[in-house]
Design a protein around this motif. Structure first.
Motif, PDB file in Angstrom:
ATOM      1  N   CYS A  42     -29.812 -42.413  22.935  1.00  0.00           N
ATOM      2  CA  CYS A  42     -29.073 -41.202  23.184  1.00  0.00           C
ATOM      3  C   CYS A  42     -28.952 -40.290  21.955  1.00  0.00           C
ATOM      4  CB  CYS A  42     -27.724 -41.555  23.761  1.00  0.00           C
ATOM      5  SG  CYS A  42     -27.897 -42.550  25.262  1.00  0.00           S
ATOM      6  N   PRO A  43     -28.587 -40.807  20.793  1.00  0.00           N
ATOM      7  CA  PRO A  43     -28.419 -39.873  19.678  1.00  0.00           C
ATOM      8  C   PRO A  43     -29.709 -39.144  19.331  1.00  0.00           C
ATOM      9  CG  PRO A  43     -28.260 -42.133  18.913  1.00  0.00           C
ATOM     10  CD  PRO A  43     -28.262 -42.188  20.392  1.00  0.00           C
ATOM     11  N   THR A  44     -30.857 -39.784  19.510  1.00  0.00           N
ATOM     12  CA  THR A  44     -32.102 -39.073  19.165  1.00  0.00           C
ATOM     13  C   THR A  44     -32.260 -37.877  20.065  1.00  0.00           C
ATOM     14  OG1 THR A  44     -33.599 -40.238  20.665  1.00  0.00           O
ATOM     15  CG2 THR A  44     -33.152 -41.290  18.528  1.00  0.00           C
ATOM     16  N   GLU A  45     -31.893 -38.023  21.312  1.00  0.00           N
ATOM     17  CA  GLU A  45     -31.985 -36.886  22.228  1.00  0.00           C
ATOM     18  C   GLU A  45     -31.006 -35.798  21.815  1.00  0.00           C
ATOM     19  OE1 GLU A  45     -33.834 -38.332  26.335  1.00  0.00           O
ATOM     20  OE2 GLU A  45     -31.648 -38.312  26.273  1.00  0.00           O
ATOM     21  N   LEU A  46     -29.780 -36.202  21.467  1.00  0.00           N
ATOM     22  CA  LEU A  46     -28.796 -35.185  21.096  1.00  0.00           C
ATOM     23  C   LEU A  46     -29.234 -34.423  19.841  1.00  0.00           C
ATOM     24  CD1 LEU A  46     -26.880 -37.408  22.792  1.00  0.00           C
ATOM     25  CD2 LEU A  46     -25.174 -35.721  22.104  1.00  0.00           C
ATOM     26  N   HIS A  47     -29.819 -35.184  18.892  1.00  0.00           N
ATOM     27  CA  HIS A  47     -30.304 -34.517  17.678  1.00  0.00           C
ATOM     28  C   HIS A  47     -31.487 -33.611  17.987  1.00  0.00           C
ATOM     29  CE1 HIS A  47     -27.527 -36.545  15.105  1.00  0.00           C
ATOM     30  NE2 HIS A  47     -27.958 -37.733  15.430  1.00  0.00           N
ATOM     31  N   ALA A  48     -32.354 -34.042  18.894  1.00  0.00           N
ATOM     32  CA  ALA A  48     -33.533 -33.236  19.235  1.00  0.00           C
ATOM     33  C   ALA A  48     -33.114 -31.904  19.834  1.00  0.00           C
ATOM     34  CB  ALA A  48     -34.441 -34.014  20.207  1.00  0.00           C
ATOM     35  N   PHE A  49     -32.136 -31.934  20.740  1.00  0.00           N
ATOM     36  CA  PHE A  49     -31.667 -30.666  21.316  1.00  0.00           C
ATOM     37  C   PHE A  49     -31.019 -29.793  20.247  1.00  0.00           C
ATOM     38  CE2 PHE A  49     -32.081 -32.865  25.439  1.00  0.00           C
ATOM     39  CZ  PHE A  49     -32.806 -31.901  26.120  1.00  0.00           C
ATOM     40  N   PHE A 104     -15.584 -37.264  20.276  1.00  0.00           N
ATOM     41  CA  PHE A 104     -15.184 -36.788  18.951  1.00  0.00           C
ATOM     42  C   PHE A 104     -15.452 -37.837  17.884  1.00  0.00           C
ATOM     43  CE2 PHE A 104     -11.882 -35.471  15.780  1.00  0.00           C
ATOM     44  CZ  PHE A 104     -12.518 -34.279  15.403  1.00  0.00           C
ATOM     45  N   ALA A 105     -15.151 -39.100  18.240  1.00  0.00           N
ATOM     46  CA  ALA A 105     -15.428 -40.168  17.277  1.00  0.00           C
ATOM     47  C   ALA A 105     -16.913 -40.233  16.954  1.00  0.00           C
ATOM     48  CB  ALA A 105     -14.948 -41.516  17.855  1.00  0.00           C
ATOM     49  N   TRP A 106     -17.736 -40.025  17.979  1.00  0.00           N
ATOM     50  CA  TRP A 106     -19.187 -40.097  17.759  1.00  0.00           C
ATOM     51  C   TRP A 106     -19.676 -38.895  16.958  1.00  0.00           C
ATOM     52  CZ3 TRP A 106     -23.646 -39.853  21.853  1.00  0.00           C
ATOM     53  CH2 TRP A 106     -24.707 -40.677  21.455  1.00  0.00           C
ATOM     54  N   LEU A 107     -19.082 -37.745  17.266  1.00  0.00           N
ATOM     55  CA  LEU A 107     -19.436 -36.525  16.520  1.00  0.00           C
ATOM     56  C   LEU A 107     -19.087 -36.665  15.040  1.00  0.00           C
ATOM     57  CD1 LEU A 107     -18.258 -33.816  19.079  1.00  0.00           C
ATOM     58  CD2 LEU A 107     -20.570 -33.915  18.079  1.00  0.00           C
ATOM     59  N   ASN A 108     -18.125 -37.542  14.756  1.00  0.00           N
ATOM     60  CA  ASN A 108     -17.721 -37.763  13.372  1.00  0.00           C
ATOM     61  C   ASN A 108     -18.433 -38.928  12.708  1.00  0.00           C
ATOM     62  OD1 ASN A 108     -15.975 -35.608  13.028  1.00  0.00           O
ATOM     63  ND2 ASN A 108     -14.366 -36.655  14.187  1.00  0.00           N
ATOM     64  N   THR A 109     -19.344 -39.539  13.475  1.00  0.00           N
ATOM     65  CA  THR A 109     -20.105 -40.649  12.916  1.00  0.00           C
ATOM     66  C   THR A 109     -21.427 -40.103  12.373  1.00  0.00           C
ATOM     67  OG1 THR A 109     -19.153 -42.119  14.553  1.00  0.00           O
ATOM     68  CG2 THR A 109     -21.136 -42.906  13.435  1.00  0.00           C
ATOM     69  N   PRO A 110     -21.753 -40.406  11.074  1.00  0.00           N
ATOM     70  CA  PRO A 110     -22.983 -39.871  10.489  1.00  0.00           C
ATOM     71  C   PRO A 110     -24.212 -40.342  11.262  1.00  0.00           C
ATOM     72  CG  PRO A 110     -21.577 -40.860   8.801  1.00  0.00           C
ATOM     73  CD  PRO A 110     -20.978 -41.209  10.123  1.00  0.00           C
ATOM     74  N   GLY A 140     -24.601 -42.103  14.649  1.00  0.00           N
ATOM     75  CA  GLY A 140     -23.719 -41.076  15.192  1.00  0.00           C
ATOM     76  C   GLY A 140     -24.439 -39.775  15.441  1.00  0.00           C
ATOM     77  N   ILE A 141     -23.684 -38.766  15.867  1.00  0.00           N
ATOM     78  CA  ILE A 141     -24.296 -37.479  16.194  1.00  0.00           C
ATOM     79  C   ILE A 141     -23.673 -36.352  15.375  1.00  0.00           C
ATOM     80  CG2 ILE A 141     -24.996 -38.156  18.510  1.00  0.00           C
ATOM     81  CD1 ILE A 141     -22.498 -36.657  19.550  1.00  0.00           C
ATOM     82  N   GLU A 142     -23.233 -36.690  14.186  1.00  0.00           N
ATOM     83  CA  GLU A 142     -22.711 -35.689  13.281  1.00  0.00           C
ATOM     84  C   GLU A 142     -23.728 -34.565  13.154  1.00  0.00           C
ATOM     85  OE1 GLU A 142     -19.951 -36.318   9.351  1.00  0.00           O
ATOM     86  OE2 GLU A 142     -22.060 -36.931   9.232  1.00  0.00           O
ATOM     87  N   GLY A 143     -23.240 -33.341  13.241  1.00  0.00           N
ATOM     88  CA  GLY A 143     -24.134 -32.206  13.127  1.00  0.00           C
ATOM     89  C   GLY A 143     -24.409 -31.514  14.447  1.00  0.00           C
TER      90      GLY A 143
END
Lengths: 197, 197, 197, 197, 197, 197, 197, 197, 197, 197
Positions: free
Chosen positions: G51-58, G84-90, G95-98
């Protein structure tokens, strides 16, 4: 369920007479509008053996009925065309030539099914196809209705197929009922016009 | 729905006779077991005016019926006790003393409601309470049934309350039907025993 | 379901009295319109043995009831005509000659079926034909209802067929209830008028 | 619907006696297994005014009932614990100390709802939530049942809340019924043991 | 289905207090109209062992509750009369003499059935007769409800029959909830008034 | 409907522990197979504020529970992956690092919907499309269940969202219940281990 | 049932962004009110691997989408707190920080169940208790919806759990659809912006 | 309702190929029996503009699919006869001459209606006659299914009418899924064969 | 159920002509608005063998029909695009080049299903999934309808698949019906224009 | 719903022939048992004008049909007795003397209602009484069925009342179908025996 004591069904039915006219008859209205009693008799089928003798017997007594302000109506489930053909067949050939009262042609069975006098002895239902199959020829028994001037049935009688009717008995019932109407009395058993009530 | 051409309902009903015995009568079985015809006639109420004349008229003709192997049965919705009291009331006091055939006491209306001859002209239902209120006295019209040796109804007739019956007409119908049974013929209108069919 | 504490059913029923008049009685209205209490007692059948002793016993105490502003009404499912015949039968012949209070003729069972006091012990239903056959004579048990001036039932009692009632007990109950109405008290066990509550 | 002439419901109910034991009582079985009659009387509530006088009255007559082979059972919808507290309350303090027959504790209303003697005068249903709200306290009227050795109810009576019962009347009814059982006769009105039937 | 977070049911119930007055209590309205919190606690039965200790414990802490603007209400399915008898029974005799808060008498189970806290463990339905028979005594478990000034439930707890409650825990929950109301914060585990949140 | 006094639902649910293993937990079987009591506590959501203090409080008391043969299980509707992330978040960062008991991940709501503890405050149904729309986040209230060695629930409690629980109260309830189990007694109000019952 | 060619469901859902705000998003309204296209992509669970790779790709392609007037929205069934916790995880810690676009928190499954993309593979119903038990984790597949400025869906695609998406393909589809909108033409297979249609 | 993660429907459909043979194809069985992946793509109508470019594009990539052990199947709701006519129409005349993979002829819509990809946007029902009238041409959207060797769907995508597909994207998805099958890993966003996962 | 004697269904259907225009045709309105008779003939499929001979035969007789004020309309369940492709296929290649009357494209089967002429010979329903599977190709038999200027059907005929129609017979039927319209007569068997009726 | 392509209904119907015998005909069995084709034609009524010309026309062509192994059967809803009367009426008098093929007498409409060819144009239902009233004469349209040796219908045609049939067209259809049976080909439009297919 007997309909004695109730109004006759309010329904128009095709009819034929000796002139070859097809017209509508509503038995209830005939009684009420003309302020007449009605004798309605059903027979099973045109062009059979018992039936014409009954039709001729009612014709022979027609004057007696008219004297009593009674309209005579015959009825079967045949079509007007078949009634007319039978009306044009001489008595000696099994026809009913000479009959002058109207004959109902209840080919759609609207009236006879409401009276419950059709010879349907069973009905099978095919669940898969939804088809209904009737047992019996879907023609009427020999049923007779006496109806008063307000359209109320005061006698109903049903004979099995082979059993002809007695015209005199209907005249007796009409006289007795008329006696009750006039005198506010009840008519005991075996009562006859002119005999003591 | 006419029951002509069908078996009479298979049902036992209380009955009373002039000896004061209460017993059960199943009309269908009476016909089939004794190989007899049955004439069953209903009247509205004990201790009224028209009714006793009919009961006496059937009694007077009882020998004629028996000669023809026909069992006569009377019927109303009164109790056996009331029938017995009426049977013990002299004819001159409006009673039916002298009647010897059995009289059904259909107080639970099991048979009369199945035949559809009760004078119920309406039924109102109270949706809130579930109560049903009938209109009418819940007594029978003057209905007559002729039943053959196999239990099949070959005539039914219903007269309105004030209209007494004609015993001779029932004898004529029985003779005609017997003629059909013997000769395999049908009986035309106005047929009478001894006259040509 | 007991109807104590509820209004008596609002229903008109045929009735007969010793004068031979047929008239309508609505028990609820009798109480409310006349501002009277009503004692209504049911018995199974006219022309039987126990029943006349009860009818005579209520007649004998009629003055006592009237003194207490209580109307007495008898009731069975026989017809008015049968009630009248019984009212004209001398006491020595098992009759109720001398009874002067009205007797309900609930031949259509409208009231007795609503009270649930008919002796129907079963009901069988023929799924094929839709016919219902009752077990039992369709007559009432010995049920008694005490009703106050507002039409509310304050006592109901039902005795099995062979068990006669005690007229004095109903007088006691009426007195006790009247005592409660006047004094706003409750009446303890075995209370009797004149004894300490 | 009256249950006179029918079997008493076959149901076990909690009961309490003066020893403080909680046990189960099935009224139908009590009658049938012990070959006894049963008098079952219901009262609305423990710790009220009328009720204890009735309970004491039945206690006072207990010997009379036992002589007649009759078991006495009291009943209300209170719990066994409440019955026991009341049994331990002296008569002078409004208690029922001294009562020795069992008292049913029908707190789940299984028996009283089947008998239809609860003071529920209405029931409202909230369609949105499916909630049912009862009107009334859900306690019983003063109902009494007399049951024979086969479990058949031969008398039922219901008094409105403020109306105490007459113990002697129940003894009279029991004697009359026993007389019928022994002699095969019916008991006329006002019959009493020792007087002529 | 938990009712935490929802309004308490809007329903009036009979109640009794130490003065012997029967009156109606609607818990929801008590909270909303008086702008008070309510602690409502249910116990199974009057005149049992555990229950009075709980009632005394809530009485002992009554001042604490009042200080916090909390109304205390007890409740069982016994009648007001039974509550009053118990209120008049000395503590040493197992009574609750000295209790001054109102006690609901939910004898018709309107409220307890809606809350779903009756000990009905089964229900059998007789298809033939339509009778329903309950398993269980139809009394309540030890359920407690904390309701805020708007009528919203903020705690519900149910203890099995033999398990008494801890009054201090309810005070802690009330203090925590009040803290949340005042400070708009949430209260962590083991929070106590005066300790750091 | 309270489930106190009934068996806990027989259902397997995903769970996570501090080792990162996803496994199945059936609470009923945990109690029965291990002959242990179970304390099951639900909290609304991972990564919120109140919740971790409760999780840490139960962890801190874990030894106390184990001494009493009680298994502690946490539960929310988050996924195992989210539980694991939270288990790996230090306490100072709002995480629950250090928690060692299993945490149910009821993401399909099978168990929480059966317990009726989801914060669904309404449900609207679009008749045209058949779509159902829920109001509420579909997460659980703070519900706690105490279950005995046979799987029977002996306490249930539900706190509104912002209200943390008191771990000591659950220890008190467990001790009281164990006392009842051992001594066959009931535990009065405010009972504590070591104090007199 | 595909929803291509139909309007996207009109429903508000909770959402979280990188600022920690919880707010409502109605996808249909976002498109219509802002006159924008929307790309909505669902992934199964926070804190998992694909999942995070997809979120970063978008996120990486966000500028490309914005240039094309397309709003990107992510979505799963986790809560806003977990997002929010995930958004704050590097990113390095999984995580999906950024990530700066909003992420739906469909914890009540209102939207995902209407779209039919939950991994429920079965549903068993316990007739006795009425309980429904789901099979599957009740999280979504990798579904993607392309919605035009009027809220009409012009592409939907669903990938099985382990299969990541290709961001370039969605850009191609958007360009093709825009081409159709502008030129009123259809776009043949393998069409790409700048190549001949 | 997405069918990703479920078996493809088990259904035989008519198909046509370039030899003019009509034969049956069961997509599920094709995958399972031949141990192949299947790419099934639907297009709206034969003899239109976009559609042939897609059919030619899949034909051009056929070798690529076969190398990956993937069977390509086209599909529309036209009849086999129409497919054959189109197969015999040169590419330059808008035909699909040269296409060698089979094309389903789902004229009875058995498969397309089960997949929910028909362009029926409404359905009106005439209550009087029972007639149903559909809105839409009853042809399919551009739907694509990727099915693995066990018949499980691992991708479904639906494009609106005017939007052609990208053949390379399906090759990428097939490669990614094959990678997952071989390596037991998941494939992140934008994964491509040969690039690092 | 025959629709002879009834109005033709009031329904708009897509149609194609030799100019390549797609337009809507409502057969009932065509007749009524243009005061024309309509001959509507259905054939199973485009691009088959029998069908084009029929289409050419009707084209060949088109002048005869027009002379009689009859509009000819062909119909099948293929799409307009397929009709157009066939209209552009030379007769020698099995096409229908040269046909100038409109051809209905009933791809959604709205009209053909209402007429009951689709070759669906069975329908199986999967209770578990709710899926319906049809047997048959869902194309029409060779049905023909003759409709008069008021939209009433005066002839319907259906031929099995392989049986071509006789154009002359339809001309005969039209002439006969016109004769009836003009002369108010009926047309006997084998009647032909110019021969004696 | 057309029955072309299906088996003819399996049903026995009364029939009459010129010898005056009443017998049963099952059209399906006639075809299958005798390995013959059947032409069954219905006409509205005996003793009308158009109908006899059709009956004579089929008689005139009877040899042609027999040569082709085809059995001809006429049919209407009149009774056998009416058929016989018509068969005995000379052609010059509007009769059908000389007709030798059997004529069905479907007076109970079992077969015609299943074929859906009765002229019932409406049906009104009286909710209060449960009565159904038909509109129309309940006679058949001019329907014709061609049935092959296996009982499968290969042509059906229905003409409005006043429109006579063309016997030669049925011979053409039979020849064409026989040609298909023999040669496994289809028969194009206007095909005639001896002309090139």
């Amino acid at each position: 369920m007997s309909i004695v004591g109730k109004k006759f069904p309010n329904l128009s039915v095709n009819a034929m007479n000796d002139l070859g006219d097809t017209f509508k008859v509503n038995v209830l209205e005939e009684a009420q509008k003309n302020n007449k009693k009605v004798l309605l008799f059903w027979y099973p089928k045109d062009f059979t053996f018992v039936c014409p003798t009954e039709l001729h017997a009612f014709q022979a007594a027609l004057e007696e009925f008219e004297k009593r302000n009674v309209m005579v109506i015959g009825a079967s489930c045949d079509t007007p065309e078949v009634h007319f053909a039978w009306l044009n067949t001489p008595k000696d050939d099994g026809g009913i030539e000479g009959v002058t009262y109207p004959i109902l042609a209840d080919s759609n069975r609207n009236l006879s099914s409401r009276l419950g006098i059709l010879d349907i002895t069973g009905e099978s239902y095919d669940e898969e196809t939804g088809d209904v199959t009737l047992e019996g020829d879907n023609v009427t028994y020999r049923a007779t209705y006496l109806i008063d001037e307000e359209g109320t049935v005061f006698h109903e009688g049903v004979n099995h197929m082979p059993l002809g009717r007695n015209v005199q008995e209907f005249i007796r019932l009409i006289d007795a009922y008329t006696h009750v109407q006039k005198n506010g009395e009840v008519c005991p058993a075996n009562w006859e016009e002119g005999k003591d009530a």
